[in-house]
Design a protein around this motif. Structure first.
Motif, PDB file in Angstrom:
ATOM      1  N   LYS A   1      41.082 -20.027 -50.147  1.00  0.00           N
ATOM      2  CA  LYS A   1      40.312 -21.133 -50.717  1.00  0.00           C
ATOM      3  C   LYS A   1      40.322 -22.348 -49.794  1.00  0.00           C
ATOM      4  O   LYS A   1      39.305 -23.053 -49.660  1.00  0.00           O
ATOM      5  N   LYS A   2      41.458 -22.567 -49.138  1.00  0.00           N
ATOM      6  CA  LYS A   2      41.539 -23.703 -48.213  1.00  0.00           C
ATOM      7  C   LYS A   2      40.645 -23.474 -46.998  1.00  0.00           C
ATOM      8  O   LYS A   2      39.978 -24.400 -46.516  1.00  0.00           O
ATOM      9  N   LEU A   3      40.614 -22.241 -46.491  1.00  0.00           N
ATOM     10  CA  LEU A   3      39.804 -21.935 -45.321  1.00  0.00           C
ATOM     11  C   LEU A   3      38.319 -21.896 -45.657  1.00  0.00           C
ATOM     12  O   LEU A   3      37.480 -22.385 -44.899  1.00  0.00           O
ATOM     13  N   ARG A   4      37.985 -21.279 -46.788  1.00  0.00           N
ATOM     14  CA  ARG A   4      36.580 -21.117 -47.187  1.00  0.00           C
ATOM     15  C   ARG A   4      36.400 -21.564 -48.633  1.00  0.00           C
ATOM     16  O   ARG A   4      36.399 -20.735 -49.565  1.00  0.00           O
ATOM     17  N   PRO A   5      36.276 -22.855 -48.862  1.00  0.00           N
ATOM     18  CA  PRO A   5      36.195 -23.384 -50.230  1.00  0.00           C
ATOM     19  C   PRO A   5      35.036 -22.814 -51.040  1.00  0.00           C
ATOM     20  O   PRO A   5      35.079 -22.818 -52.274  1.00  0.00           O
TER      21      PRO A   5
ATOM     22  N   LEU B   1      32.876 -17.130 -38.164  1.00  0.00           N
ATOM     23  CA  LEU B   1      32.504 -17.396 -39.556  1.00  0.00           C
ATOM     24  C   LEU B   1      32.047 -18.840 -39.767  1.00  0.00           C
ATOM     25  O   LEU B   1      31.736 -19.239 -40.890  1.00  0.00           O
ATOM     26  N   GLY B   2      32.027 -19.629 -38.683  1.00  0.00           N
ATOM     27  CA  GLY B   2      31.546 -20.998 -38.773  1.00  0.00           C
ATOM     28  C   GLY B   2      32.599 -22.004 -39.191  1.00  0.00           C
ATOM     29  O   GLY B   2      32.259 -23.136 -39.546  1.00  0.00           O
ATOM     30  N   LEU B   3      33.869 -21.633 -39.135  1.00  0.00           N
ATOM     31  CA  LEU B   3      34.934 -22.560 -39.490  1.00  0.00           C
ATOM     32  C   LEU B   3      35.276 -23.451 -38.309  1.00  0.00           C
ATOM     33  O   LEU B   3      35.162 -23.028 -37.153  1.00  0.00           O
ATOM     34  N   ASP B   4      35.685 -24.656 -38.584  1.00  0.00           N
ATOM     35  CA  ASP B   4      36.166 -25.540 -37.538  1.00  0.00           C
ATOM     36  C   ASP B   4      37.539 -25.031 -37.098  1.00  0.00           C
ATOM     37  O   ASP B   4      38.495 -25.059 -37.884  1.00  0.00           O
ATOM     38  N   VAL B   5      37.638 -24.557 -35.878  1.00  0.00           N
ATOM     39  CA  VAL B   5      38.845 -23.861 -35.428  1.00  0.00           C
ATOM     40  C   VAL B   5      40.068 -24.768 -35.465  1.00  0.00           C
ATOM     41  O   VAL B   5      41.141 -24.366 -35.924  1.00  0.00           O
ATOM     42  N   ALA B   6      39.938 -25.991 -34.982  1.00  0.00           N
ATOM     43  CA  ALA B   6      41.085 -26.907 -34.952  1.00  0.00           C
ATOM     44  C   ALA B   6      41.627 -27.151 -36.362  1.00  0.00           C
ATOM     45  O   ALA B   6      42.835 -27.142 -36.599  1.00  0.00           O
ATOM     46  N   THR B   7      40.719 -27.335 -37.297  1.00  0.00           N
ATOM     47  CA  THR B   7      41.132 -27.557 -38.683  1.00  0.00           C
ATOM     48  C   THR B   7      41.673 -26.279 -39.297  1.00  0.00           C
ATOM     49  O   THR B   7      42.694 -26.281 -40.005  1.00  0.00           O
ATOM     50  N   ALA B   8      41.011 -25.156 -39.006  1.00  0.00           N
ATOM     51  CA  ALA B   8      41.378 -23.879 -39.617  1.00  0.00           C
ATOM     52  C   ALA B   8      42.786 -23.446 -39.234  1.00  0.00           C
ATOM     53  O   ALA B   8      43.539 -22.937 -40.065  1.00  0.00           O
ATOM     54  N   GLN B   9      43.163 -23.645 -37.966  1.00  0.00           N
ATOM     55  CA  GLN B   9      44.455 -23.126 -37.533  1.00  0.00           C
ATOM     56  C   GLN B   9      45.622 -24.048 -37.893  1.00  0.00           C
ATOM     57  O   GLN B   9      46.778 -23.678 -37.716  1.00  0.00           O
ATOM     58  N   SER B  10      45.334 -25.217 -38.431  1.00  0.00           N
ATOM     59  CA  SER B  10      46.397 -26.116 -38.850  1.00  0.00           C
ATOM     60  C   SER B  10      47.209 -25.471 -39.979  1.00  0.00           C
ATOM     61  O   SER B  10      46.659 -24.970 -40.953  1.00  0.00           O
ATOM     62  N   GLY B  11      48.516 -25.483 -39.817  1.00  0.00           N
ATOM     63  CA  GLY B  11      49.379 -24.900 -40.836  1.00  0.00           C
ATOM     64  C   GLY B  11      49.648 -23.427 -40.661  1.00  0.00           C
ATOM     65  O   GLY B  11      50.325 -22.820 -41.495  1.00  0.00           O
ATOM     66  N   PHE B  12      49.157 -22.821 -39.593  1.00  0.00           N
ATOM     67  CA  PHE B  12      49.427 -21.412 -39.311  1.00  0.00           C
ATOM     68  C   PHE B  12      50.513 -21.306 -38.238  1.00  0.00           C
ATOM     69  O   PHE B  12      50.550 -22.083 -37.288  1.00  0.00           O
ATOM     70  N   ASP B  13      51.374 -20.319 -38.396  1.00  0.00           N
ATOM     71  CA  ASP B  13      52.515 -20.148 -37.503  1.00  0.00           C
ATOM     72  C   ASP B  13      52.203 -19.259 -36.304  1.00  0.00           C
ATOM     73  O   ASP B  13      52.866 -19.344 -35.269  1.00  0.00           O
ATOM     74  N   MET B  14      51.209 -18.383 -36.444  1.00  0.00           N
ATOM     75  CA  MET B  14      50.843 -17.468 -35.385  1.00  0.00           C
ATOM     76  C   MET B  14      49.323 -17.472 -35.238  1.00  0.00           C
ATOM     77  O   MET B  14      48.614 -17.439 -36.240  1.00  0.00           O
TER      78      MET B  14
END
Length: 324
Positions: free
Chosen positions: A149-153, A306-319
């Motif tokens: 939901k956070k990635l694709r509201p 998928l059209g997500l903003d990569v910088a925002t999308a990867q925030s909070g991911f460990d790998m």
């Protein structure tokens, strides 16, 4: 059983114990410190790296929570379940933690004699967990769907193809979790790979890329890593449908994201459950439990597609994949 890419940070003490005991059919760990460590035995299969280190890291988390060393028994392939069970009995244990399928067999053999719990199994039938709690490596649906939901509201429907014999419990949790996120879970049962393939082909053809997502569970019946995974990832990519997975190895191959164990925290949680069992053998209910001590992995190439903003999308991911 365990994805080799999981990050592990085994302690020097645990590695030393492993090195001293690896050649024996049963390896007794550093023994019997202060309570509750002296009342607890951990049993796990003796496997090659990287799996061995995963067990060592989980044990280090158990010891960290308990504040001292615990007795651990590594089962070599030549050790019979009866031999291991006898060894546990001789140590006058009050609680047993079984790791992996091998540890679960010992837990089942001793469930009528002492408090037992199991951790670090990929999939399990509910009938196998009627007598004791089994902590699986299947990520908690609430955590998975919150990430989605956070990635694709805009996601409104989540498709799940599952074997009811292995993941009926997961589907029930997932329905509740989906409602909590304002989404609908469209779960379909399949009891063989051919049936799963038909369902995947149909739902991928009809899915709305703006509203639908596809969830691949840890399910050997419905998620074959060759035929099924290849089809789903290819069609998901071609139609820009978000495909996420409970298996972190699928992120490397193109799934959008996954969750995987934080092995130290997982060990601490197992130790906390063992402490509750030590105080009251009925303090922890029997049944299958999802993984809650989790880290997160994302494929930024898929995210960009998928059209997500990569910088925002990867925030909070460990790998992050690809790594370069």
């Amino acid at each position: 059983m365990i994805e080799p890419g999981y990050p592990c940070h085994a302690t020097r003490r645990a590695l030393l114990r492993q090195a001293l005991g690896g050649a024996m059919a049963l390896t007794g760990g550093a023994a019997q410190a202060a309570d509750p460590g002296r009342s607890l035995v951990v049993v796990y299969p003796e496997l090659a790296e990287p799996f061995k280190q995963v067990f060592m890291t989980i044990i280090s988390g158990i010891e960290d929570r308990l504040g001292g060393t615990v007795t651990s028994l590594a089962m070599a392939g030549s050790a019979s379940p009866a031999q291991v069970a006898d060894d546990v009995r001789r140590r006058d244990a009050k609680v047993l933690i079984g790791l992996g399928r091998g540890g679960m067999r010992i837990a089942a053999a001793l469930a009528d004699e002492l408090a037992v719990l199991v951790g670090c199994v990929v999939s399990v039938q509910e009938s196998e967990a009627r007598s004791f709690p089994v902590h699986t490596l299947a990520p908690d649906p609430a955590l998975m769907l919150a990430r989605l939901k956070k990635l694709r509201p805009g996601t409104r429907r989540v498709h799940l193809v599952y074997d009811p014999r292995l993941n009926g419990w997961l589907a029930r949790l997932a329905r509740d979790a989906a409602r909590g996120e304002g989404m609908e879970l469209l779960a379909q049962e399949a009891t063989d790979q051919a049936g799963a393939l038909r369902l995947y082909s149909q739902l991928l053809a009809a899915a709305d890329p703006a509203r639908d997502a596809l969830w691949l569970p840890q399910d050997p019946t419905t998620v074959d890593d060759n035929v099924v995974l290849s089809l789903v990832l290819k069609e998901g990519w071609n139609r820009s449908i978000a495909v996420f997975s409970s298996h972190v190895g699928h992120v490397r191959r193109g799934a959008l994201f996954s969750l995987y164990p934080d092995n130290v925290e997982f060990g601490r949680s197992l130790a906390a459950s063992a402490q509750r069992l030590l105080g009251n053998p009925r303090a922890v209910a029997a049944g299958v439990l999802p993984l809650r001590d989790a880290r997160a992995a994302i494929n930024i190439r898929t995210a960009a597609h998928l059209g997500l903003d990569v910088a925002t999308a990867q925030s909070g991911f460990d790998m992050v994949y690809p790594s370069n």
